[in-house]
Write a protein that holds these residues in place. Structure first.
Motif, PDB file in Angstrom:
ATOM      1  N   THR A 110     -22.849  19.510 -33.533  1.00 17.99           N
ATOM      2  CA  THR A 110     -22.932  19.690 -32.036  1.00 17.99           C
ATOM      3  C   THR A 110     -24.230  20.071 -31.463  1.00 17.99           C
ATOM      4  OG1 THR A 110     -20.426  19.776 -31.871  1.00 17.99           O
ATOM      5  CG2 THR A 110     -21.676  20.153 -29.946  1.00 17.99           C
ATOM      6  N   ARG A 111     -24.564  21.445 -31.842  1.00 20.55           N
ATOM      7  CA  ARG A 111     -26.016  21.880 -31.492  1.00 20.55           C
ATOM      8  C   ARG A 111     -27.155  20.988 -31.848  1.00 20.55           C
ATOM      9  NH1 ARG A 111     -26.018  26.604 -34.357  1.00 20.55           N
ATOM     10  NH2 ARG A 111     -23.708  26.625 -34.776  1.00 20.55           N
ATOM     11  N   ILE A 112     -27.297  20.323 -33.003  1.00 23.52           N
ATOM     12  CA  ILE A 112     -28.391  19.512 -33.421  1.00 23.52           C
ATOM     13  C   ILE A 112     -28.430  18.303 -32.677  1.00 23.52           C
ATOM     14  CG2 ILE A 112     -29.082  18.211 -35.382  1.00 23.52           C
ATOM     15  CD1 ILE A 112     -27.880  20.258 -37.209  1.00 23.52           C
ATOM     16  N   THR A 113     -27.136  17.788 -32.544  1.00 20.07           N
ATOM     17  CA  THR A 113     -27.222  16.667 -31.597  1.00 20.07           C
ATOM     18  C   THR A 113     -27.571  16.885 -30.038  1.00 20.07           C
ATOM     19  OG1 THR A 113     -24.775  16.623 -31.342  1.00 20.07           O
ATOM     20  CG2 THR A 113     -25.484  15.312 -32.871  1.00 20.07           C
ATOM     21  N   GLU A 114     -27.134  17.982 -29.559  1.00 22.87           N
ATOM     22  CA  GLU A 114     -27.468  18.297 -28.135  1.00 22.87           C
ATOM     23  C   GLU A 114     -29.018  18.639 -28.095  1.00 22.87           C
ATOM     24  OE1 GLU A 114     -25.214  21.749 -27.154  1.00 22.87           O
ATOM     25  OE2 GLU A 114     -23.323  20.420 -26.821  1.00 22.87           O
ATOM     26  N   THR A 115     -29.675  18.933 -29.312  1.00 25.00           N
ATOM     27  CA  THR A 115     -31.001  19.323 -29.196  1.00 25.00           C
ATOM     28  C   THR A 115     -31.967  17.978 -29.401  1.00 25.00           C
ATOM     29  OG1 THR A 115     -30.788  21.233 -30.469  1.00 25.00           O
ATOM     30  CG2 THR A 115     -33.005  20.738 -30.352  1.00 25.00           C
ATOM     31  N   ILE A 116     -31.348  17.176 -30.220  1.00 23.31           N
ATOM     32  CA  ILE A 116     -32.152  15.804 -30.384  1.00 23.31           C
ATOM     33  C   ILE A 116     -31.821  14.763 -29.423  1.00 23.31           C
ATOM     34  CG2 ILE A 116     -32.189  13.881 -32.160  1.00 23.31           C
ATOM     35  CD1 ILE A 116     -31.476  15.833 -34.248  1.00 23.31           C
ATOM     36  N   CYS A 119     -34.351  13.703 -26.695  1.00 20.10           N
ATOM     37  CA  CYS A 119     -35.576  12.971 -27.289  1.00 20.10           C
ATOM     38  C   CYS A 119     -35.379  11.753 -27.720  1.00 20.10           C
ATOM     39  CB  CYS A 119     -36.239  14.170 -28.363  1.00 20.10           C
ATOM     40  SG  CYS A 119     -36.367  15.779 -27.835  1.00 20.10           S
TER      41      CYS A 119
END
Length: 147
Positions: A110-116, A119
């Motif tokens: 979830t954190r990774i997808t929110e970061t990406i 962009c």
């Protein structure tokens, strides 16, 4: 042991909390007819690091069919006793640990997808019919009518 060795001050025999189980047999008895002892059933199976035995134990009217497993735990006695009598709790602990790992992995994803996500723009394919009635996969969110 303490009484047998007359070691009342426990100088020869260590405290039970320090004992280590090197070998033990765990068995389950099923009552059968005393006529079964004539069958002389004796089976021993080795599978990987396990040894299983099945045999008829003649005890008159209380004759049993015994299923036995030999273990070589090499663990402290208290841990072995706990694992034998509370095996369901051990499985529950493993399930809870796995659930914690799944939750942790989910939060990482979830954190990774929110970061990406800010962009990268993700376009999902939209299915539409062309003039011949065939389905096409369009990659844009805008559908144009032919006509």
């Amino acid at each position: 042991m303490i009484t047998f060795l007359a070691d009342m001050h426990e100088r020869i025999v260590p405290d039970m909390m320090e004992w280590c189980v090197t070998e033990c047999d765990i068995n389950k008895d099923t009552k059968v007819s005393d006529l079964f002892h004539f069958s002389a059933v004796r089976i021993q199976v080795k599978h990987l690091d396990h040894l299983f035995r099945i045999y008829i134990k003649s005890m008159g009217e209380d004759t049993v069919c015994r299923v036995e497993a030999s273990l070589h735990p090499n663990k402290p006695a208290i841990k072995v006793i706990d694992s034998v009598f509370n095996s369901a709790e051990g499985i529950e602990r493993m399930v809870w640990a796995l659930q914690d790992k799944v939750t942790e992995t989910h939060s990482m994803v979830t954190r990774i997808t929110e970061t990406i996500a800010p962009c990268v723009s993700i376009q999902q394919p939209i299915r539409s019919k062309d003039t011949a009635g065939q389905y096409n996969n369009n990659t844009t969110s805008k559908v144009e009518e032919v006509g």
